[in-house]
Write a protein that holds these residues in place. Structure first.
Motif, PDB file in Angstrom:
ATOM      1  N   HIS A 132       0.863  -1.182   0.000  1.00 30.06           N
ATOM      2  CA  HIS A 132       0.000   0.000   0.000  1.00 30.06           C
ATOM      3  C   HIS A 132       0.900   1.232   0.000  1.00 30.06           C
ATOM      4  CE1 HIS A 132      -3.457  -2.550   0.898  1.00 30.06           C
ATOM      5  NE2 HIS A 132      -2.766  -3.097   1.885  1.00 30.06           N
ATOM      6  N   LEU A 133       0.596   2.191  -0.846  1.00 27.36           N
ATOM      7  CA  LEU A 133       1.428   3.383  -0.982  1.00 27.36           C
ATOM      8  C   LEU A 133       0.726   4.613  -0.409  1.00 27.36           C
ATOM      9  CD1 LEU A 133       2.831   3.022  -4.624  1.00 27.36           C
ATOM     10  CD2 LEU A 133       3.768   2.116  -2.485  1.00 27.36           C
ATOM     11  N   TYR A 134       1.483   5.398   0.355  1.00 27.53           N
ATOM     12  CA  TYR A 134       0.971   6.636   0.943  1.00 27.53           C
ATOM     13  C   TYR A 134       1.990   7.749   0.753  1.00 27.53           C
ATOM     14  CZ  TYR A 134      -2.363   3.492   3.156  1.00 27.53           C
ATOM     15  OH  TYR A 134      -3.336   2.552   3.368  1.00 27.53           O
ATOM     16  N   GLY A 135       1.507   8.984   0.791  1.00 31.56           N
ATOM     17  CA  GLY A 135       2.387  10.141   0.682  1.00 31.56           C
ATOM     18  C   GLY A 135       2.288  11.015   1.912  1.00 31.56           C
ATOM     19  N   LEU A 136       3.425  11.559   2.334  1.00 29.79           N
ATOM     20  CA  LEU A 136       3.478  12.501   3.457  1.00 29.79           C
ATOM     21  C   LEU A 136       4.450  13.601   3.061  1.00 29.79           C
ATOM     22  CD1 LEU A 136       2.697  13.292   6.346  1.00 29.79           C
ATOM     23  CD2 LEU A 136       4.584  11.867   7.170  1.00 29.79           C
ATOM     24  N   THR A 137       3.910  14.775   2.725  1.00 29.35           N
ATOM     25  CA  THR A 137       4.735  15.795   2.093  1.00 29.35           C
ATOM     26  C   THR A 137       4.578  17.156   2.749  1.00 29.35           C
ATOM     27  OG1 THR A 137       5.260  16.845  -0.045  1.00 29.35           O
ATOM     28  CG2 THR A 137       2.940  16.350   0.376  1.00 29.35           C
ATOM     29  N   ASN A 138       5.687  17.879   2.835  1.00 23.51           N
ATOM     30  CA  ASN A 138       5.661  19.293   3.181  1.00 23.51           C
ATOM     31  C   ASN A 138       5.468  20.070   1.880  1.00 23.51           C
ATOM     32  OD1 ASN A 138       6.133  18.702   5.844  1.00 23.51           O
ATOM     33  ND2 ASN A 138       8.243  19.435   5.875  1.00 23.51           N
ATOM     34  N   TRP A 139       4.272  20.620   1.693  1.00 22.00           N
ATOM     35  CA  TRP A 139       3.940  21.257   0.414  1.00 22.00           C
ATOM     36  C   TRP A 139       2.787  22.224   0.645  1.00 22.00           C
ATOM     37  CZ3 TRP A 139       5.918  18.196  -4.071  1.00 22.00           C
ATOM     38  CH2 TRP A 139       5.828  18.889  -5.271  1.00 22.00           C
ATOM     39  N   SER A 140       2.829  23.342  -0.012  1.00 22.85           N
ATOM     40  CA  SER A 140       1.736  24.305   0.089  1.00 22.85           C
ATOM     41  C   SER A 140       0.450  23.726  -0.490  1.00 22.85           C
ATOM     42  CB  SER A 140       2.094  25.586  -0.676  1.00 22.85           C
ATOM     43  OG  SER A 140       0.938  26.373  -0.930  1.00 22.85           O
ATOM     44  N   ALA A 141      -0.652  23.973   0.207  1.00 24.05           N
ATOM     45  CA  ALA A 141      -1.951  23.522  -0.298  1.00 24.05           C
ATOM     46  C   ALA A 141      -2.325  24.211  -1.597  1.00 24.05           C
ATOM     47  CB  ALA A 141      -3.029  23.769   0.759  1.00 24.05           C
ATOM     48  N   GLU A 142      -1.734  25.381  -1.859  1.00 21.96           N
ATOM     49  CA  GLU A 142      -2.065  26.139  -3.067  1.00 21.96           C
ATOM     50  C   GLU A 142      -1.299  25.654  -4.297  1.00 21.96           C
ATOM     51  OE1 GLU A 142      -2.506  30.535  -2.495  1.00 21.96           O
ATOM     52  OE2 GLU A 142      -1.860  30.040  -0.452  1.00 21.96           O
ATOM     53  N   THR A 143      -0.135  25.031  -4.087  1.00 22.06           N
ATOM     54  CA  THR A 143       0.662  24.602  -5.242  1.00 22.06           C
ATOM     55  C   THR A 143       0.612  23.094  -5.490  1.00 22.06           C
ATOM     56  OG1 THR A 143       2.647  24.501  -3.844  1.00 22.06           O
ATOM     57  CG2 THR A 143       2.279  26.539  -5.092  1.00 22.06           C
ATOM     58  N   ILE A 144       0.223  22.301  -4.490  1.00 27.72           N
ATOM     59  CA  ILE A 144       0.204  20.846  -4.683  1.00 27.72           C
ATOM     60  C   ILE A 144      -0.720  20.419  -5.820  1.00 27.72           C
ATOM     61  CG2 ILE A 144      -1.590  20.333  -2.959  1.00 27.72           C
ATOM     62  CD1 ILE A 144       1.628  18.259  -3.487  1.00 27.72           C
ATOM     63  N   PRO A 145      -1.862  21.116  -6.075  1.00 32.03           N
ATOM     64  CA  PRO A 145      -2.688  20.682  -7.207  1.00 32.03           C
ATOM     65  C   PRO A 145      -1.955  20.731  -8.544  1.00 32.03           C
ATOM     66  CG  PRO A 145      -3.956  22.116  -5.765  1.00 32.03           C
ATOM     67  CD  PRO A 145      -2.519  22.200  -5.315  1.00 32.03           C
ATOM     68  N   LEU A 146      -0.991  21.641  -8.693  1.00 34.53           N
ATOM     69  CA  LEU A 146      -0.218  21.719  -9.936  1.00 34.53           C
ATOM     70  C   LEU A 146       0.609  20.454 -10.131  1.00 34.53           C
ATOM     71  CD1 LEU A 146       1.015  25.410  -9.618  1.00 34.53           C
ATOM     72  CD2 LEU A 146      -0.810  24.568 -11.105  1.00 34.53           C
TER      73      LEU A 146
END
Length: 205
Positions: free
Chosen positions: A108-122
């Protein structure tokens, strides 16, 4: 110890620097003629610490305005950071993406990232491999940031995963230390080749 002995069921990936080649230098090398001047700007003006506050959930416009007020002589350069942010997102990291697809067949694959909520959709729209994840926790959406233990607990609680059954992969050693303190198995990522070697040594691949 191999994967059987470790009872690994879940692989948790960091994104930037592991699966995606994001770096502000991809933008600012096009702007600065002098490498030292660019590095000084990134070390003292648009710093990692400042960007981390946007990753923690501060609006991009607010973070930009605050910094422009602090360094008015760099007003336009600061505005470029998020104004031309997509240029910093150069590409995926093919070697790691290939490993991701191989791991998907068994774990099972999961992601845990430090990323702005405004730029992650890009990033989500640009790279189809993100569809392979069963769940993703984004710091900017949670108003929490690695290496805080709280964001790891968000991942664990939301997706009902046990750290003892999970392998965490990140290029930031501070995040690795926190993961291990909580009970995750962890690999400090440096290159796709190094990651593949360590996964093979653990009999995960």
């Amino acid at each position: 110890m191999n994967a059987t002995n470790m009872h690994i069921k879940n692989i948790v990936f960091d994104f930037g620097g592991v699966l995606v080649d994001w770096n502000p230098r991809h933008l600012y090398r096009n702007v600065f003629d002098d490498e030292k001047a660019m590095e000084d700007f990134l070390a003292h003006v648009c710093t990692d610490e400042w960007n981390a506050e946007q990753d923690r959930g501060r609006p991009l416009a607010e973070g930009t305005q605050l910094l422009q007020q602090q360094f008015p002589e760099h007003h336009d350069l600061i505005g470029m950071y998020y104004g031309q942010w997509e240029t910093m997102l150069r590409s995926d990291i093919p070697g790691t993406v290939s490993l991701l697809h191989r791991l998907k067949k068994k774990y099972h694959l999961y992601g845990l990232t430090n990323w702005s909520a405004e730029t992650i959709p890009l990033a989500f729209s640009r790279y189809p491999f993100f569809k392979e994840f069963e769940g993703i926790v984004v710091s900017g959406e949670e108003k929490l940031i690695k290496p805080d233990k709280e964001i790891f607990h968000v991942l664990m609680d939301r997706y009902k995963i046990s750290p003892a059954e999970s392998l965490f992969i990140d290029d930031n050693v501070k995040n690795i230390h926190t993961a291990r303190q909580i009970g995750f198995h962890a690999i400090h990522f440096t290159t796709p080749e190094q990651l593949e070697h360590q996964l093979a040594a653990l009999q995960i691949l």
